[in-house]
Scaffold this motif. Structure first.
Motif, PDB file in Angstrom:
ATOM      1  N   GLY A   1       0.787  -1.226   0.000  1.00 46.27           N
ATOM      2  CA  GLY A   1       0.000   0.000   0.000  1.00 46.27           C
ATOM      3  C   GLY A   1       0.817   1.273   0.000  1.00 46.27           C
ATOM      4  O   GLY A   1       0.260   2.371  -0.178  1.00 46.27           O
ATOM      5  N   SER A   2       2.132   1.174   0.182  1.00 48.19           N
ATOM      6  CA  SER A   2       2.977   2.363   0.210  1.00 48.19           C
ATOM      7  C   SER A   2       3.160   2.939  -1.190  1.00 48.19           C
ATOM      8  O   SER A   2       3.049   2.234  -2.199  1.00 48.19           O
ATOM      9  CB  SER A   2       4.339   2.029   0.814  1.00 48.19           C
ATOM     10  N   GLU A   3       3.466   4.235  -1.222  1.00 50.70           N
ATOM     11  CA  GLU A   3       3.597   4.934  -2.507  1.00 50.70           C
ATOM     12  C   GLU A   3       4.862   4.517  -3.254  1.00 50.70           C
ATOM     13  O   GLU A   3       5.941   4.416  -2.671  1.00 50.70           O
ATOM     14  CB  GLU A   3       3.636   6.454  -2.257  1.00 50.70           C
ATOM     15  N   TRP A   4       4.727   4.258  -4.534  1.00 45.73           N
ATOM     16  CA  TRP A   4       5.855   3.875  -5.393  1.00 45.73           C
ATOM     17  C   TRP A   4       6.631   5.123  -5.802  1.00 45.73           C
ATOM     18  O   TRP A   4       6.087   6.079  -6.336  1.00 45.73           O
ATOM     19  CB  TRP A   4       5.340   3.153  -6.633  1.00 45.73           C
ATOM     20  N   VAL A   5       7.956   5.111  -5.531  1.00 44.20           N
ATOM     21  CA  VAL A   5       8.791   6.272  -5.873  1.00 44.20           C
ATOM     22  C   VAL A   5       9.925   5.898  -6.824  1.00 44.20           C
ATOM     23  O   VAL A   5      10.751   6.750  -7.166  1.00 44.20           O
ATOM     24  CB  VAL A   5       9.370   6.925  -4.598  1.00 44.20           C
ATOM     25  N   GLY A   6      10.006   4.654  -7.231  1.00 50.72           N
ATOM     26  CA  GLY A   6      11.031   4.235  -8.184  1.00 50.72           C
ATOM     27  C   GLY A   6      12.433   4.295  -7.595  1.00 50.72           C
ATOM     28  O   GLY A   6      12.685   3.785  -6.501  1.00 50.72           O
ATOM     29  N   PHE A   7      13.340   4.947  -8.326  1.00 52.68           N
ATOM     30  CA  PHE A   7      14.750   4.998  -7.926  1.00 52.68           C
ATOM     31  C   PHE A   7      15.090   6.262  -7.127  1.00 52.68           C
ATOM     32  O   PHE A   7      16.249   6.648  -7.060  1.00 52.68           O
ATOM     33  CB  PHE A   7      15.650   4.907  -9.160  1.00 52.68           C
ATOM     34  N   GLU A   8      14.102   6.884  -6.547  1.00 50.09           N
ATOM     35  CA  GLU A   8      14.313   8.144  -5.835  1.00 50.09           C
ATOM     36  C   GLU A   8      15.308   7.975  -4.679  1.00 50.09           C
ATOM     37  O   GLU A   8      16.201   8.803  -4.480  1.00 50.09           O
ATOM     38  CB  GLU A   8      12.977   8.663  -5.301  1.00 50.09           C
TER      39      GLU A   8
ATOM     40  N   SER B   1      12.846   2.757   3.912  1.00 44.50           N
ATOM     41  CA  SER B   1      13.003   2.660   2.456  1.00 44.50           C
ATOM     42  C   SER B   1      14.412   3.059   2.021  1.00 44.50           C
ATOM     43  O   SER B   1      15.026   2.398   1.181  1.00 44.50           O
ATOM     44  CB  SER B   1      11.965   3.549   1.761  1.00 44.50           C
ATOM     45  N   TYR B   2      14.918   4.134   2.582  1.00 46.47           N
ATOM     46  CA  TYR B   2      16.259   4.597   2.243  1.00 46.47           C
ATOM     47  C   TYR B   2      17.304   3.563   2.656  1.00 46.47           C
ATOM     48  O   TYR B   2      18.236   3.259   1.898  1.00 46.47           O
ATOM     49  CB  TYR B   2      16.522   5.936   2.930  1.00 46.47           C
TER      50      TYR B   2
END
Length: 321
Positions: free
Chosen positions: A71-78, A288-289
């Motif tokens: 359910g978390s937002e997809w940010v790609g390679f950010e 995530s980081y």
């Protein structure tokens, strides 16, 4: 003329080898007891190694605990771009590379040398005693080893600094000097792993036929010549395979001992990918980081393993696959 039909039922003789699946089933049936014993090992890797790889998805998302992984937002390679452009990237890459490289180049030969020297000892009781003493550090936890390092290297009452002072030199605060950190880390790793790491080499040496040494001795070969032309060539396959494995782990430096012995004064040379992931993921809850940094570290380790395998195959003819 050779008959092509069976003498009993006139059926054609089938000389076709069994298919790959039939051969595999025969091997499974033959080795079923050993495969049953291997099941716990397979389950361990599935549950604790391959299962958690599902969580790597969060490296490409802005993970939120309440929304969950999917359910978390997809940010790609950010997160990767943020890491590559941060001032910490070059420092972490340099520290991890240098610490892993020096650990491999300096630490890898010690178990080989120790195993060869131990094999040359003729007094059985002395050989067994040295072997037992060398194995003991491997059974100590990282916490105990780190505590011993802190006590031994203490500038106040550490035994190492007491010896330095007794020789007329000034005491050194080893764990607060960035120039000494890598030496302390690699030296303690060698001390802890040398005895345990020599087991495979001792086993390989034990498999060398004694008639080779006897023939060389009859021909007048010295002890060094026997080591050079018999022992080392016989150890070559084992050395190459272990070198490939160690080269693949060159970037996979554990964070436990570094966390226990480093401090803000040595961050400049001691901070590596694993400690950075620990601080970002567990202390700052930037999951995530931290996952992105850990994934990058794993990819670099995989590349190192592939390169070491190719180089070993080209130079020595031995490889993992």
């Amino acid at each position: 003329m050779q008959k092509t039909f069976s003498e009993t039922n006139n059926a054609p003789v089938n000389n076709t080898p069994p298919s790959r699946w039939v051969s595999a089933l025969r091997h499974i049936k033959r080795d079923r007891q050993l495969l049953i014993l291997f099941i716990p090992c397979i389950l361990f890797f599935i549950i604790f190694r391959y299962g958690p790889m599902y969580g790597l998805i969060i490296a490409f998302k802005e993970y939120d605990v309440w929304s969950g992984i999917l359910g978390s937002e997809w940010v790609g390679f950010e997160h990767f771009r943020t890491f590559f452009t941060s001032p910490d990237f070059l420092k972490l890459f340099k520290n991890t590379l240098l610490l892993g490289f020096f650990s491999l180049i300096i630490g890898f030969p010690f178990p080989i040398i120790f195993a060869i020297l131990l094999n040359e000892v003729r007094l059985i009781w002395f050989k067994k005693s040295i072997q037992t003493i060398s194995f003991l550090p491997s059974f100590l936890s990282i916490v105990i080893v780190s505590s011993m390092l802190i006590d031994f290297l203490s500038p106040g009452n550490g035994i190492i600094n007491d010896i330095i002072a007794a020789l007329g030199f000034e005491k050194i605060y080893f764990l607060a000097e960035p120039s000494w950190f890598r030496t302390v880390y690699i030296g303690s790793d060698i001390w802890q792993q040398m005895g345990y790491g020599s087991i495979l080499y001792l086993a390989a040496i034990a498999g060398i036929g004694p008639e080779l040494y006897e023939a060389a001795k009859v021909d007048g070969a010295s002890r060094w010549a026997r080591i050079r032309y018999i022992t080392l060539p016989s150890l070559k396959p084992t050395i190459l395979i272990l070198f490939i494995i160690n080269a693949g782990n060159m970037f996979r430096i554990g964070y436990e001992k570094i966390l226990l012995i480093y401090n803000p004064m040595t961050y400049e040379v001691a901070d590596v990918f694993s400690t950075y992931v620990y601080r970002q993921g567990l202390l700052q809850a930037n999951y995530s980081y931290a996952a992105a940094v850990g994934l990058f570290e794993g990819i670099i380790a995989l590349i190192m393993l592939l390169v070491a395998n190719i180089v070993s195959r080209k130079l020595g003819g031995k490889s993992l696959w």
